[in-house]
Scaffold this motif. Structure first.
Motif, mmCIF file in Angstrom:
data_model
loop_
_atom_site.group_PDB
_atom_site.id
_atom_site.type_symbol
_atom_site.label_atom_id
_atom_site.label_comp_id
_atom_site.label_asym_id
_atom_site.label_seq_id
_atom_site.Cartn_x
_atom_site.Cartn_y
_atom_site.Cartn_z
ATOM 1 N N MET A 1 2.503 45.235 -8.522
ATOM 2 C CA MET A 1 2.389 45.237 -6.884
ATOM 3 C C MET A 1 1.068 45.325 -6.467
ATOM 4 S SD MET A 1 4.462 48.260 -4.773
ATOM 5 C CE MET A 1 5.811 48.038 -5.807
ATOM 6 N N ASN A 2 0.748 44.744 -5.544
ATOM 7 C CA ASN A 2 -0.592 44.532 -4.932
ATOM 8 C C ASN A 2 -0.734 45.642 -3.947
ATOM 9 O OD1 ASN A 2 -3.167 43.609 -4.618
ATOM 10 N ND2 ASN A 2 -2.499 42.234 -2.800
ATOM 11 N N ARG A 3 0.137 45.743 -3.089
ATOM 12 C CA ARG A 3 -0.102 46.829 -1.771
ATOM 13 C C ARG A 3 1.432 47.207 -1.372
ATOM 14 N NH1 ARG A 3 -2.962 44.069 2.941
ATOM 15 N NH2 ARG A 3 -1.358 42.633 2.303
ATOM 16 N N VAL A 4 1.506 48.132 -0.735
ATOM 17 C CA VAL A 4 2.810 48.825 -0.170
ATOM 18 C C VAL A 4 2.309 48.776 1.375
ATOM 19 C CG1 VAL A 4 4.593 50.475 0.022
ATOM 20 C CG2 VAL A 4 3.200 50.214 -2.094
ATOM 21 N N ILE A 5 3.030 47.880 2.141
ATOM 22 C CA ILE A 5 2.741 47.919 3.636
ATOM 23 C C ILE A 5 3.799 48.390 4.383
ATOM 24 C CG2 ILE A 5 2.482 46.262 5.495
ATOM 25 C CD1 ILE A 5 1.534 44.140 3.218
ATOM 26 N N VAL A 6 3.446 49.323 5.073
ATOM 27 C CA VAL A 6 4.610 50.279 6.027
ATOM 28 C C VAL A 6 4.581 49.942 7.443
ATOM 29 C CG1 VAL A 6 3.581 52.323 5.743
ATOM 30 C CG2 VAL A 6 5.965 52.368 6.287
ATOM 31 N N GLY A 7 5.535 49.785 8.242
ATOM 32 C CA GLY A 7 5.542 49.765 9.570
ATOM 33 C C GLY A 7 5.841 51.179 10.199
ATOM 34 N N SER A 23 5.009 57.473 -1.393
ATOM 35 C CA SER A 23 5.508 58.072 -2.521
ATOM 36 C C SER A 23 5.534 57.113 -3.514
ATOM 37 C CB SER A 23 7.017 58.767 -2.604
ATOM 38 O OG SER A 23 7.331 58.835 -3.740
ATOM 39 N N GLU A 24 5.895 55.812 -3.152
ATOM 40 C CA GLU A 24 5.919 54.559 -3.975
ATOM 41 C C GLU A 24 4.497 54.000 -4.249
ATOM 42 O OE1 GLU A 24 8.674 51.895 -6.120
ATOM 43 O OE2 GLU A 24 8.995 53.879 -5.120
ATOM 44 N N ALA A 25 3.672 54.004 -3.123
ATOM 45 C CA ALA A 25 2.270 53.336 -3.473
ATOM 46 C C ALA A 25 1.696 54.436 -4.585
ATOM 47 C CB ALA A 25 1.496 53.362 -2.161
ATOM 48 N N GLU A 26 1.859 55.563 -4.534
ATOM 49 C CA GLU A 26 1.306 56.452 -5.555
ATOM 50 C C GLU A 26 1.877 56.384 -6.991
ATOM 51 O OE1 GLU A 26 0.972 61.504 -6.441
ATOM 52 O OE2 GLU A 26 1.235 60.579 -4.397
ATOM 53 N N ARG A 27 3.125 56.111 -7.153
ATOM 54 C CA ARG A 27 3.960 55.850 -8.537
ATOM 55 C C ARG A 27 3.416 54.690 -8.865
ATOM 56 N NH1 ARG A 27 8.784 56.093 -6.584
ATOM 57 N NH2 ARG A 27 9.271 57.974 -7.088
ATOM 58 N N GLY A 29 0.338 53.324 -7.946
ATOM 59 C CA GLY A 29 -1.066 53.128 -8.125
ATOM 60 C C GLY A 29 -1.497 51.958 -7.221
ATOM 61 N N ALA A 30 -0.789 51.817 -6.221
ATOM 62 C CA ALA A 30 -1.276 50.627 -5.181
ATOM 63 C C ALA A 30 -1.482 51.292 -3.888
ATOM 64 C CB ALA A 30 0.085 49.815 -4.998
ATOM 65 N N PRO A 31 -2.551 50.473 -3.142
ATOM 66 C CA PRO A 31 -2.996 50.878 -1.798
ATOM 67 C C PRO A 31 -1.726 50.932 -0.770
ATOM 68 C CG PRO A 31 -4.377 49.146 -2.724
ATOM 69 C CD PRO A 31 -3.096 49.306 -3.580
ATOM 70 N N LEU A 32 -1.790 51.978 0.246
ATOM 71 C CA LEU A 32 -0.702 52.008 1.054
ATOM 72 C C LEU A 32 -1.665 51.703 2.514
ATOM 73 C CD1 LEU A 32 1.828 53.173 2.369
ATOM 74 C CD2 LEU A 32 0.899 55.194 2.546
ATOM 75 N N VAL A 33 -0.728 50.559 3.115
ATOM 76 C CA VAL A 33 -1.341 49.893 4.259
ATOM 77 C C VAL A 33 -0.288 50.411 5.310
ATOM 78 C CG1 VAL A 33 -1.733 47.917 5.678
ATOM 79 C CG2 VAL A 33 -2.470 48.145 3.001
ATOM 80 N N ALA A 34 -0.637 51.106 6.439
ATOM 81 C CA ALA A 34 0.194 51.303 7.711
ATOM 82 C C ALA A 34 -0.179 50.491 8.860
ATOM 83 C CB ALA A 34 0.103 52.878 8.043
ATOM 84 N N VAL A 35 0.793 49.832 9.374
ATOM 85 C CA VAL A 35 0.681 48.770 10.326
ATOM 86 C C VAL A 35 1.432 49.381 11.520
ATOM 87 C CG1 VAL A 35 0.983 46.375 11.411
ATOM 88 C CG2 VAL A 35 0.590 46.996 8.870
ATOM 89 N N ARG A 79 -6.392 58.175 2.526
ATOM 90 C CA ARG A 79 -6.277 57.387 1.839
ATOM 91 C C ARG A 79 -5.507 56.030 2.284
ATOM 92 N NH1 ARG A 79 -5.456 61.851 -1.359
ATOM 93 N NH2 ARG A 79 -3.058 61.692 -1.337
ATOM 94 N N VAL A 80 -5.057 56.225 3.521
ATOM 95 C CA VAL A 80 -4.214 54.853 4.136
ATOM 96 C C VAL A 80 -5.146 53.862 4.697
ATOM 97 C CG1 VAL A 80 -2.433 54.476 5.579
ATOM 98 C CG2 VAL A 80 -2.140 56.545 4.294
ATOM 99 N N GLU A 81 -4.814 52.682 4.553
ATOM 100 C CA GLU A 81 -5.474 51.669 5.201
ATOM 101 C C GLU A 81 -4.761 51.592 6.414
ATOM 102 O OE1 GLU A 81 -6.175 46.847 4.747
ATOM 103 O OE2 GLU A 81 -6.221 48.401 2.771
ATOM 104 N N ALA A 82 -5.069 51.733 7.537
ATOM 105 C CA ALA A 82 -4.338 51.672 8.714
ATOM 106 C C ALA A 82 -4.818 50.434 9.822
ATOM 107 C CB ALA A 82 -4.688 52.935 9.663
ATOM 108 N N HIS A 83 -3.767 49.807 10.127
ATOM 109 C CA HIS A 83 -3.926 48.672 10.925
ATOM 110 C C HIS A 83 -3.343 48.877 12.523
ATOM 111 C CE1 HIS A 83 -6.172 46.038 8.272
ATOM 112 N NE2 HIS A 83 -5.126 46.567 7.179
ATOM 113 N N VAL A 84 -3.983 48.716 13.570
ATOM 114 C CA VAL A 84 -3.464 48.626 14.847
ATOM 115 C C VAL A 84 -3.382 47.128 15.155
ATOM 116 C CG1 VAL A 84 -3.229 49.281 16.939
ATOM 117 C CG2 VAL A 84 -3.694 50.960 15.506
ATOM 118 N N VAL A 85 -2.279 46.669 15.588
ATOM 119 C CA VAL A 85 -2.152 45.258 15.986
ATOM 120 C C VAL A 85 -1.325 44.987 17.320
ATOM 121 C CG1 VAL A 85 -1.162 42.926 15.160
ATOM 122 C CG2 VAL A 85 -1.903 44.698 13.424
ATOM 123 N N GLU A 86 -2.082 44.157 18.058
ATOM 124 C CA GLU A 86 -1.353 43.736 19.248
ATOM 125 C C GLU A 86 -0.633 42.449 19.073
ATOM 126 O OE1 GLU A 86 -2.256 42.190 23.743
ATOM 127 O OE2 GLU A 86 -3.990 42.348 22.466
ATOM 128 N N GLY A 87 0.721 42.785 18.954
ATOM 129 C CA GLY A 87 1.638 41.748 18.758
ATOM 130 C C GLY A 87 2.971 42.376 18.471
#
Length: 141
Positions: A1-7, A23-27, A29-35, A79-87
């Protein structure tokens, strides 16, 4: 798994999805991306809300950060890669995802028979995602 992306949108369902995704990202060892996606609405102009796009984006980014800290703690939020997106939320999540990712979304649920139905965002993400999707229900639902 490359990344875990969460809305994330601040709802109980998205908070449950965020905790599960972390929890899944930690399990794995994947980066967590919050959108957190937001859309400009003419209704905003009718209130005292900021109307400059940059102000709105900054306000949403602040809410995202607060949500991350509340749910994951200061260290977890850092540790979270945070993204704010207009759309739209669906487009924002799908644009982030690749075939080797996992998308995690919350489901608002209703209880009873309707509780088996997905919300519109989760349903569209499930149908159109290029990768696996997990729909997390908030506790008590």
């Amino acid at each position: 798994m490359n990344r875990v992306i969460v809305g994330v949108d601040g709802s109980d369902g998205s908070r449950a999805a965020l905790r599960w995704a972390a929890s899944e990202a930690e399990r794995w060892g994947a980066p967590l991306v919050a959108v957190w996606a937001w859309e400009f609405s003419p209704l905003i102009v009718a209130t005292n809300a900021p109307t400059e796009i940059e102000e709105l984006s900054q306000a949403v980014a602040q809410r995202l950060r607060e949500t991350l800290v509340e749910e994951l703690g200061e260290d977890g939020a850092d540790r979270v890669e945070a993204h704010v997106v207009e759309g739209t939320p669906v487009r924002a999540l799908l644009d982030q995802a690749g075939a080797d990712d996992l998308i995690v979304v919350g489901s608002r649920g209703y209880g009873g028979f309707k509780g088996a139905l997905l919300g519109s965002v989760s349903q569209q993400v499930v149908h159109y995602a290029p990768c696996p999707v997990t729909v997390v229900r908030a506790a008590g639902r």
